[in-house]
Design a protein around this motif. Structure first.
Motif, PDB file in Angstrom:
ATOM      1  N   THR A 222      -7.546   6.298  11.796  1.00 50.11           N
ATOM      2  CA  THR A 222      -8.463   5.277  11.298  1.00 50.11           C
ATOM      3  C   THR A 222      -7.744   3.941  11.169  1.00 50.11           C
ATOM      4  O   THR A 222      -6.545   3.900  10.906  1.00 50.11           O
ATOM      5  N   LEU A 223      -8.484   2.841  11.363  1.00 47.78           N
ATOM      6  CA  LEU A 223      -7.932   1.508  11.156  1.00 47.78           C
ATOM      7  C   LEU A 223      -8.117   1.117   9.684  1.00 47.78           C
ATOM      8  O   LEU A 223      -9.237   1.114   9.169  1.00 47.78           O
ATOM      9  N   TYR A 224      -7.002   0.814   9.025  1.00 44.82           N
ATOM     10  CA  TYR A 224      -7.014   0.446   7.612  1.00 44.82           C
ATOM     11  C   TYR A 224      -6.511  -0.988   7.435  1.00 44.82           C
ATOM     12  O   TYR A 224      -5.879  -1.554   8.316  1.00 44.82           O
ATOM     13  N   ARG A 225      -6.757  -1.525   6.234  1.00 46.91           N
ATOM     14  CA  ARG A 225      -6.126  -2.774   5.844  1.00 46.91           C
ATOM     15  C   ARG A 225      -5.739  -2.689   4.375  1.00 46.91           C
ATOM     16  O   ARG A 225      -6.353  -1.938   3.594  1.00 46.91           O
ATOM     17  N   THR A 226      -4.722  -3.426   4.005  1.00 47.93           N
ATOM     18  CA  THR A 226      -4.299  -3.461   2.613  1.00 47.93           C
ATOM     19  C   THR A 226      -5.250  -4.350   1.805  1.00 47.93           C
ATOM     20  O   THR A 226      -5.886  -5.260   2.348  1.00 47.93           O
ATOM     21  N   VAL A 227      -5.322  -4.074   0.501  1.00 49.45           N
ATOM     22  CA  VAL A 227      -6.204  -4.804  -0.397  1.00 49.45           C
ATOM     23  C   VAL A 227      -5.359  -5.423  -1.504  1.00 49.45           C
ATOM     24  O   VAL A 227      -4.558  -4.734  -2.149  1.00 49.45           O
ATOM     25  N   SER A 228      -5.517  -6.723  -1.711  1.00 48.27           N
ATOM     26  CA  SER A 228      -4.748  -7.411  -2.742  1.00 48.27           C
ATOM     27  C   SER A 228      -5.039  -6.815  -4.114  1.00 48.27           C
ATOM     28  O   SER A 228      -6.195  -6.600  -4.491  1.00 48.27           O
ATOM     29  N   GLY A 229      -3.968  -6.509  -4.852  1.00 47.04           N
ATOM     30  CA  GLY A 229      -4.105  -5.964  -6.190  1.00 47.04           C
ATOM     31  C   GLY A 229      -4.293  -4.470  -6.254  1.00 47.04           C
ATOM     32  O   GLY A 229      -4.500  -3.916  -7.347  1.00 47.04           O
ATOM     33  N   SER A 230      -4.230  -3.794  -5.120  1.00 47.75           N
ATOM     34  CA  SER A 230      -4.407  -2.346  -5.096  1.00 47.75           C
ATOM     35  C   SER A 230      -3.367  -1.708  -4.193  1.00 47.75           C
ATOM     36  O   SER A 230      -2.980  -2.274  -3.174  1.00 47.75           O
TER      37      SER A 230
ATOM     38  N   GLN B 146      -6.128 -11.659   6.061  1.00 47.01           N
ATOM     39  CA  GLN B 146      -6.965 -10.747   5.288  1.00 47.01           C
ATOM     40  C   GLN B 146      -6.226  -9.470   4.917  1.00 47.01           C
ATOM     41  O   GLN B 146      -6.851  -8.456   4.622  1.00 47.01           O
ATOM     42  N   GLY B 147      -4.912  -9.515   4.923  1.00 47.69           N
ATOM     43  CA  GLY B 147      -4.120  -8.337   4.606  1.00 47.69           C
ATOM     44  C   GLY B 147      -3.475  -7.739   5.833  1.00 47.69           C
ATOM     45  O   GLY B 147      -3.653  -8.213   6.955  1.00 47.69           O
ATOM     46  N   ALA B 148      -2.716  -6.687   5.636  1.00 52.31           N
ATOM     47  CA  ALA B 148      -2.052  -6.000   6.750  1.00 52.31           C
ATOM     48  C   ALA B 148      -2.985  -4.935   7.321  1.00 52.31           C
ATOM     49  O   ALA B 148      -3.560  -4.132   6.570  1.00 52.31           O
ATOM     50  N   TYR B 149      -3.142  -4.924   8.634  1.00 51.69           N
ATOM     51  CA  TYR B 149      -3.958  -3.925   9.325  1.00 51.69           C
ATOM     52  C   TYR B 149      -3.032  -2.901   9.978  1.00 51.69           C
ATOM     53  O   TYR B 149      -2.019  -3.266  10.575  1.00 51.69           O
ATOM     54  N   PHE B 150      -3.411  -1.629   9.900  1.00 55.13           N
ATOM     55  CA  PHE B 150      -2.581  -0.594  10.506  1.00 55.13           C
ATOM     56  C   PHE B 150      -3.418   0.641  10.803  1.00 55.13           C
ATOM     57  O   PHE B 150      -4.533   0.799  10.290  1.00 55.13           O
ATOM     58  N   VAL B 151      -2.861   1.512  11.663  1.00 53.30           N
ATOM     59  CA  VAL B 151      -3.523   2.756  12.058  1.00 53.30           C
ATOM     60  C   VAL B 151      -2.831   3.912  11.353  1.00 53.30           C
ATOM     61  O   VAL B 151      -1.604   4.024  11.360  1.00 53.30           O
ATOM     62  N   ALA B 152      -3.616   4.778  10.719  1.00 52.68           N
ATOM     63  CA  ALA B 152      -3.054   5.923  10.006  1.00 52.68           C
ATOM     64  C   ALA B 152      -4.053   7.069  10.021  1.00 52.68           C
ATOM     65  O   ALA B 152      -5.256   6.879  10.253  1.00 52.68           O
ATOM     66  N   GLY B 153      -3.544   8.268   9.776  1.00 53.87           N
ATOM     67  CA  GLY B 153      -4.411   9.437   9.741  1.00 53.87           C
ATOM     68  C   GLY B 153      -3.648  10.671   9.348  1.00 53.87           C
ATOM     69  O   GLY B 153      -2.429  10.642   9.105  1.00 53.87           O
ATOM     70  N   ASP B 154      -4.345  11.780   9.298  1.00 57.87           N
ATOM     71  CA  ASP B 154      -3.752  13.055   8.938  1.00 57.87           C
ATOM     72  C   ASP B 154      -2.681  13.421   9.949  1.00 57.87           C
ATOM     73  O   ASP B 154      -2.917  13.373  11.163  1.00 57.87           O
ATOM     74  N   ALA B 155      -1.479  13.765   9.443  1.00 58.97           N
ATOM     75  CA  ALA B 155      -0.383  14.139  10.339  1.00 58.97           C
ATOM     76  C   ALA B 155      -0.705  15.385  11.129  1.00 58.97           C
ATOM     77  O   ALA B 155      -0.078  15.659  12.166  1.00 58.97           O
TER      78      ALA B 155
ATOM     79  N   ALA C 171       0.852  -1.197   0.000  1.00 58.30           N
ATOM     80  CA  ALA C 171       0.000   0.000   0.000  1.00 58.30           C
ATOM     81  C   ALA C 171       0.882   1.238   0.000  1.00 58.30           C
ATOM     82  O   ALA C 171       1.972   1.239   0.582  1.00 58.30           O
ATOM     83  N   ARG C 172       0.387   2.285  -0.637  1.00 57.82           N
ATOM     84  CA  ARG C 172       1.059   3.582  -0.611  1.00 57.82           C
ATOM     85  C   ARG C 172       0.062   4.591  -0.058  1.00 57.82           C
ATOM     86  O   ARG C 172      -1.025   4.766  -0.591  1.00 57.82           O
ATOM     87  N   LEU C 173       0.440   5.253   1.029  1.00 59.32           N
ATOM     88  CA  LEU C 173      -0.462   6.193   1.686  1.00 59.32           C
ATOM     89  C   LEU C 173      -0.383   7.561   1.018  1.00 59.32           C
ATOM     90  O   LEU C 173       0.667   7.940   0.485  1.00 59.32           O
TER      91      LEU C 173
END
Length: 404
Positions: A278-286, A259-268, A242-244
């Motif tokens: 927000t809690l995000y996860r990576t999506v295969s092929g994207s 189900q992919g990598a889960y991580f926490v990210a948000g506006d710096a 993933a590229r943020l």
């Protein structure tokens, strides 16, 4: 060499930085009582007293717990209220992890008259009780960026590689090192990683590393941005998960799941005031991650940690901006979110390092303190008290619902 280990009573734990004398105690009225933990029934306090604690880790045997207090590593048997220091007075520790042989390693800096904030990088040290771990022969790895535990024992360490001849200071390359024991040879993976590794975690089978990497120019002309990368140990291949977006900060380490990598990210944020994460996860092929819908719309995430089995995710967060912070457990396969604590008046630390699982996946350890609503009187000199009365709490989470 003079012994630097000292017994620290966690009922008071009044050691000042650099001291190794026996601490002055404040007898805890509710020591060992789960009903008074502030998190609901079944939650057990593992430490007591007015000391700022963090980075809790349970030993591979499940019988000991370690933590960092006043920049020193402490360890204790789970039933005990007393702990022993494992690091010397001239080492400022930020984080500690267990090795398979039951020894501790400490991520920190040699102070030598400087504060930890003024030192450019940290090193990994062997934390041997009764010895000054800041000696050169106990410094294991220099310029450490991130550390991740291997499920079957050991650590993977990301360190900044020496700059290549002719490269600029902005061109940072990282490398991974496998450490199985403080006395065993280290394995260096030769394939470099472009950028600075800010967090890493290892898949349950030990074959993959999930990396949070801060890169400079990614070819889009918008400066630094975070990426989630996958490092395959068998052939040292690196792939992009993933590229943020520019200006989005990734906290801690991406956590590997089926189900992919889960991580926490948000506006710096602006002026050091970050926006909601927000809690995000990576999506295969994207290359674009997606918000995790299972936690509900409006959920505010703070930190996450995947279970040793890789099937559940411990999440510190809030249902919405007006609700209290609690520990939640997300079942990856079923997508169900269970509330593990019932917080009414506790302040939970949100740092990614302050959340960990027990080796058997039966409990989660977090760090919290009672919310201060008014003045409190302690029968102890003021210079021996800390304003942050954080302690360790063990939260039982059992087996996932799908388990038989």
């Amino acid at each position: 060499m003079a012994a630097l280990a000292a017994l620290v009573s966690l009922a008071g734990c009044g050691l000042l930085p650099g001291e190794t004398r026996e601490a002055i105690s404040i007898p805890p009225a509710s020591a060992g009582s789960s009903s008074d933990s502030g998190f609901g029934p079944g939650v057990q306090a593992l430490s007591f007293g007015p000391v700022d604690k963090g980075s809790p880790r349970m030993s591979p045997s499940g019988k000991m717990v370690s933590f960092v207090a006043y920049g020193r590593v402490a360890e204790k048997p789970l039933p005990s209220q007393s702990a022993s220091l494992s690091t010397g007075g001239d080492l400022y520790v930020e984080h500690a992890e267990w090795l398979p042989d039951g020894t501790l390693v400490a991520l920190g800096v040699k102070e030598k008259g400087q504060s930890a904030e003024t030192v450019a990088s940290s090193s990994l040290f062997a934390a041997r009780r009764g010895e000054d771990v800041s000696t050169d022969d106990q410094e294991l790895i220099k310029r450490v960026e991130a550390v991740g535990a291997v499920p079957d024992g050991g650590l993977v360490v990301a360190s900044e590689a020496p700059p290549a001849q002719g490269s600029s200071e902005e061109q940072i390359t990282s490398r991974l090192v496998l450490l199985k024991g403080s006395e065993e040879p280290m394995k260096f993976y030769l394939k470099g990683i472009e950028g600075r590794v800010t967090g890493l975690s290892i898949s349950p089978d030990g074959g993959l590393a999930m990396l949070a990497v801060l890169r400079n120019d990614t070819g889009r002309g918008d400066g630094k941005r975070f990426e989630v990368q996958i490092y395959r140990f068998s052939d040292s291949q690196v792939s992009l998960a993933a590229r943020l977006p520019a200006g989005t900060e990734l906290l801690g380490a991406p956590q590997w799941t089926s189900q992919g990598a889960y991580f926490v990210a948000g506006d710096a944020g602006v002026d050091n005031e970050p926006g909601p994460y927000t809690l995000y996860r990576t999506v295969s092929g994207s290359e674009e991650p997606e918000p995790v819908s299972a936690v509900g719309e409006g959920f505010v995430a703070a930190s996450v940690s995947v279970s040793p089995k890789g099937d559940r995710l411990a999440v510190i967060g809030r249902r919405n901006l007006s609700s209290p912070t609690n520990l939640y457990v997300l079942n990856i396969d079923s997508g169900t979110l269970d509330t593990a604590t019932t917080n009414e008046d506790m302040e939970i630390k949100a740092s990614p390092r302050d959340l960990s699982w027990s080796p058997d996946s039966q409990s989660v350890i977090l760090v919290a303190r009672e919310a201060l609503t008014g003045p409190t009187i302690y029968d102890t000199p003021a210079e021996e008290l800390s304003s942050a009365f954080y302690n360790l709490y063990q939260v039982p989470v059992g087996e996932p619902e799908s388990a038989e």
